[in-house]
Design an enzyme around this catalytic site. Structure first.
Site, PDB file in Angstrom:
ATOM      1  N   HIS A  72      55.452 123.741  25.859  1.00  0.00           N
ATOM      2  CA  HIS A  72      55.756 122.799  24.769  1.00  0.00           C
ATOM      3  C   HIS A  72      54.650 121.762  24.677  1.00  0.00           C
ATOM      4  O   HIS A  72      54.306 121.148  25.672  1.00  0.00           O
ATOM      5  CB  HIS A  72      57.095 122.090  25.032  1.00  0.00           C
ATOM      6  N   TYR A 200      65.051 114.297  21.234  1.00  0.00           N
ATOM      7  CA  TYR A 200      65.739 113.176  21.885  1.00  0.00           C
ATOM      8  C   TYR A 200      66.204 112.246  20.766  1.00  0.00           C
ATOM      9  O   TYR A 200      65.371 111.706  20.037  1.00  0.00           O
ATOM     10  CB  TYR A 200      64.793 112.403  22.803  1.00  0.00           C
ATOM     11  N   PRO A 292      68.178 111.482  33.737  1.00  0.00           N
ATOM     12  CA  PRO A 292      67.435 112.674  33.295  1.00  0.00           C
ATOM     13  C   PRO A 292      66.606 112.487  32.030  1.00  0.00           C
ATOM     14  O   PRO A 292      65.870 113.402  31.644  1.00  0.00           O
ATOM     15  CB  PRO A 292      68.546 113.711  33.081  1.00  0.00           C
ATOM     16  N   LYS A 296      62.205 113.862  34.844  1.00  0.00           N
ATOM     17  CA  LYS A 296      61.341 113.616  35.998  1.00  0.00           C
ATOM     18  C   LYS A 296      61.891 114.097  37.338  1.00  0.00           C
ATOM     19  O   LYS A 296      61.125 114.252  38.298  1.00  0.00           O
ATOM     20  CB  LYS A 296      61.066 112.104  36.139  1.00  0.00           C
ATOM     21  N   TYR A 384      55.330 111.488  30.376  1.00  0.00           N
ATOM     22  CA  TYR A 384      56.210 112.649  30.232  1.00  0.00           C
ATOM     23  C   TYR A 384      55.567 113.902  30.833  1.00  0.00           C
ATOM     24  O   TYR A 384      56.228 114.684  31.523  1.00  0.00           O
ATOM     25  CB  TYR A 384      56.542 112.877  28.742  1.00  0.00           C
TER      26      TYR A 384
END
Ligand code: RFL
Ligand code: PHB
Length: 389
Positions: A72, A200, A292, A296, A384
């Site tokens: 991704h 998200y 979450p 990580k 990220y």
């Protein structure tokens, strides 16, 4: 029984540490409280940083990931129905890999079984002894029979509720904790994901996440109250709630079906310090928990054992304790950066009833800043995708 390193817990941290040691010719025994099937039935993480991907490849367990994993190059953030893509590749030239924790664990178990290294599943009443000395021991019962293992080191890789951290005298360990007033209700479904990338979403009804395990299996989450019970959530209620939190086009496009797993995870930030107590070392969720939202937890577990494995290899190879002495300080630096990022993503994306309208406006401003600032997008992307060791 005798080994060099006793590893408590056959989650990703324990199994990966065992593999790193085995590649260097160091003997380990893994003691796991549950059965292998039970460990594999827990649905957890889905996103691997490049550093974790590289570790799996270097450990010789990357072949299936390279076929079945999905790279991704960005994520979508959705704020009250308005979407903003964060393009990792454009911002920092990196990507992540979507490949389930279950699959990582499966691959690590297979390679350990093939190597002949010992893993004892369903070990009851595991207890740690004498780790304030160079001759620690671990005892347990298997099928009712008492067993003992002597070793040089114990690696506590037994998760947040494990016995390792709990064995340390309270005055020797400092803990830092934030418990969030909500959890994530997660559903796994055999339907294609609604979007090619993770979404998200912040919405006044609460946070939602659209994730996936493959092109035909999706993983979705909604923020729920801390005391919510999974029995109160029929599939229908879950889908209605999830769709109400997404923008209308996404909600419309979503393919729903019967859930194949449904569970609630509480959200918590937690760090123990230090991570070494004589011959005992803590790694992974035994040492720290992140909410979450930043994806990580599994990645931190991997980077902990990368450092711990290297330190043990240096100890046996060069008879030098320098790296094991440095382990705790070294990994805590990275852990706290991941704690900060996970807390920040959580703070931006969830609804916090107690922070009121001021809190909401700050979240909106945070989202607008991200949408308009290349620097802010770079910062999110590098955290990220994973900060350097
Ligand atoms: P684990 O996986 O908890 O494994 C610990 C093992 O130790 C065993 N054990 C014992 N064995 C012997 N004696 C005892 N007394 C024992 N007590 C416990 C347990 O049975 C278990 O097998 O810890 P480890 O290896 O440190 O791995 C950590 C990760 O599992 C965790 O950080 C991630 O799953 C967190 N996480 C995520 N991390 C990511 O990097 N990316 C994600 O996308 C992501 N999503 C998530 C997540 C965690 C979630 N939940 C359910 C907490 C999503 C969710 C919903
Ligand atoms: C998941 O797919 O389970 C997942 C993905 C990203 C997260 C958390 C969980 O941040």
């Amino acid at each position: 029984m005798r080994t060099q390193v006793a590893i408590i817990g056959a989650g990703p941290a324990g199994l990966m540490l065992g593999r790193l040691l085995e590649q260097a010719g160091i003997d380990s025994v893994i003691l796991e409280r549950k059965s292998a099937e039970y460990v594999l039935s827990r649905i957890r993480a889905g996103v691997l940083e490049q550093g974790s991907v590289d570790m799996l490849r270097n450990a010789g367990v990357g072949a299936r990931m390279d076929v079945e994993g999905i790279p991704h190059q960005g994520i979508e953030l959705s704020y009250d129905g308005k979407n903003q893509r964060i393009d990792f590749m454009e911002r920092i030239g990196q990507q992540v890999m979507v490949y389930g924790q279950t699959e990582v664990t499966h691959d690590l178990m297979d390679v350990r079984n093939a190597s002949g290294a010992v893993t004892i599943y369903e070990a009851e009443d595991v207890a740690l002894h004498d780790f304030d000395s160079p001759h620690p021991r671990v005892t347990w019962r298997k099928d009712g029979v008492a067993q003992e293992l002597t070793c040089d080191f114990i690696a506590g890789c037994d998760g947040y509720h494990g016995v390792s951290r709990a064995s340390v005298p309270a005055q020797a360990v400092k803990t830092f904790e934030r418990v969030y007033p909500f959890g994530w209700l997660g559903v796994l479904v055999d339907q294609p994901p609604v979007s090619d990338e993770l979404i998200y979403a912040h919405h006044e009804r609460g946070f939602a996440l659209c994730s996936m395990r493959s092109h035909t299996r999706s993983r979705y989450y909604v923020q729920v109250g801390a005391d919510e019970k999974v029995e109160n959530w029929s599939d229908e209620r879950f889908w209605d709630e999830l769709r109400s939190r997404l923008n209308p086009d996404t909600a419309e496009a979503m393919k729903i079906g019967a859930s194949i797993e449904k569970s609630i995870a509480p959200l918590r930030s937690f760090v123990a310090e230090p991570l070494r107590f004589g011959s005992l070392f803590l790694a992974g969720d035994a040492a720290h928990i992140v909410p979450p939202t930043g994806a990580k937890g599994l990645n931190l577990a991997m980077s902990d054992v990368k450092a711990l494995g290297a330190a043990m290899i240096e100890y046996y190879g060069e008879r030098s304790p320098a790296a094991i002495d440095d382990y705790s300080n070294k990994v805590l630096q990275r852990i706290w950066k991941a704690e900060r990022f996970s807390w920040w993503m959580t703070s931006m994306m969830h609804v916090f009833p107690e922070s009121g309208t001021f809190g909401l406006r700050i979240q909106q401003a945070e989202f607008n800043y991200l949408a308009g600032s290349v620097a802010a997008q770079q910062s999110l992307s590098e955290n990220y995708c994973g900060l350097p060791d």
